[in-house]
Scaffold this motif. Sequence first.
Motif, mmCIF file in Angstrom:
data_model
loop_
_atom_site.group_PDB
_atom_site.id
_atom_site.type_symbol
_atom_site.label_atom_id
_atom_site.label_comp_id
_atom_site.label_asym_id
_atom_site.label_seq_id
_atom_site.Cartn_x
_atom_site.Cartn_y
_atom_site.Cartn_z
ATOM 1 N N HIS A 170 -3.090 5.288 4.700
ATOM 2 C CA HIS A 170 -3.418 5.708 3.228
ATOM 3 C C HIS A 170 -3.876 4.566 2.446
ATOM 4 C CE1 HIS A 170 -2.921 7.883 -0.711
ATOM 5 N NE2 HIS A 170 -2.573 6.598 -0.978
ATOM 6 N N GLU A 171 -2.851 3.466 2.429
ATOM 7 C CA GLU A 171 -3.426 2.350 1.976
ATOM 8 C C GLU A 171 -4.815 1.522 2.589
ATOM 9 O OE1 GLU A 171 -1.716 1.655 -0.712
ATOM 10 O OE2 GLU A 171 -0.126 2.924 -0.457
ATOM 11 N N HIS A 174 -7.386 3.140 0.703
ATOM 12 C CA HIS A 174 -8.078 2.601 -0.435
ATOM 13 C C HIS A 174 -8.838 1.229 -0.169
ATOM 14 C CE1 HIS A 174 -5.626 4.886 -3.064
ATOM 15 N NE2 HIS A 174 -4.261 4.827 -2.489
ATOM 16 N N GLU A 206 -6.755 9.234 -4.690
ATOM 17 C CA GLU A 206 -5.554 9.367 -3.653
ATOM 18 C C GLU A 206 -5.731 10.282 -2.789
ATOM 19 O OE1 GLU A 206 -3.143 7.051 -3.938
ATOM 20 O OE2 GLU A 206 -3.790 6.108 -5.452
ATOM 21 N N HIS A 259 -1.212 11.120 -8.186
ATOM 22 C CA HIS A 259 -1.267 11.263 -6.759
ATOM 23 C C HIS A 259 -1.631 12.692 -6.108
ATOM 24 C CE1 HIS A 259 0.182 7.124 -6.728
ATOM 25 N NE2 HIS A 259 -0.188 6.904 -5.447
HETATM 26 ZN ZN LIG Z 1 -2.562 5.530 -2.730
#
Ligand SMILES: [Zn+2]
Length: 288
Positions: A170-171, A174, A206, A259
């Motif tokens: 997930h990071e 980004h 998100e 989120h």
């Molecule tokens: Zn995030």
Amino acid sequence: MRLDDEQESSHFEVQSGRGGGLGGGGLGMLLPLIGSRFGCGGIAVVLIILVVMGVNPLSLVGGGGGQPAQTERPSTGELTDVQRTSLKVLGSTERRWADIFKAEGQQYPPPTLVFYSQNGQSGCGAAQSAMGPFYCPADQRIYLDTDFFREMETRFNAPGDFPIGYIIAHEVGHHIQTVTGEADRIRKAQQRASEAEGNALQVKMELQADCYAGVWAARDTNLMEPGDLEEGMRAAEAIGDDTLQKAAGRRPVPESFTHGSSAQRMQWLRKGLSTGDPDQCDTFNGAI
Ligand SMILES: [Zn+2]
């Protein structure tokens, strides 16, 4: 997750020592701001609060007596199991995203994973374990307090090793948004938007990162083991804004979500997982 064959990423750092509690310019930057808004009385109140909390205010003034966090690059043999698992996941994301970028005739610039303990420093200010893992676009680094995963197991009731993969991926999502320019486009739109609209855009960011995490897992066909999907879904459910707000004893307020709800997070993680196609992760056009 089946990670035995995965090569650990070499893009990592370990921060040791205490970072300045308020990070970046720390109190040195904050005090003039408080002073301009609340006068010297405001500054005195802040200093008293800090002393009562057992913080030496001088240690927070940029470089004034505080121990700066030190960055090290130990060999992977010196790392903990959770750190090595995290680096195998990161290595896997590097290979999968490099393939996707290459198919578009581009080169993937990988992010660096920074491990810290309790207090760290990032290019975006202080890194504190209470913040959970995060990505800093300014220095293109992912900041991870490895105790977070232990907390996730106990507090959020989302055990298993797939949540580690999901959160790191997930990071990395980004990071993808940053290198493709998507993040910049959204930040500019947020500056023109109302607070509620700004939050809605944040939620879409998100959810797209969740979908990108699914794309990674779908493309690493060796990785998934029976039960991983359920573990990932449980993690996505556990960290949805509505679930977190309810756990904190508050009524969920969708406009304040940043989120996405548990159902939305699960839906977009699943979409990435079922398609393996980042083009399917367009959370910005159409309903989410
Ligand atoms: Zn995030």
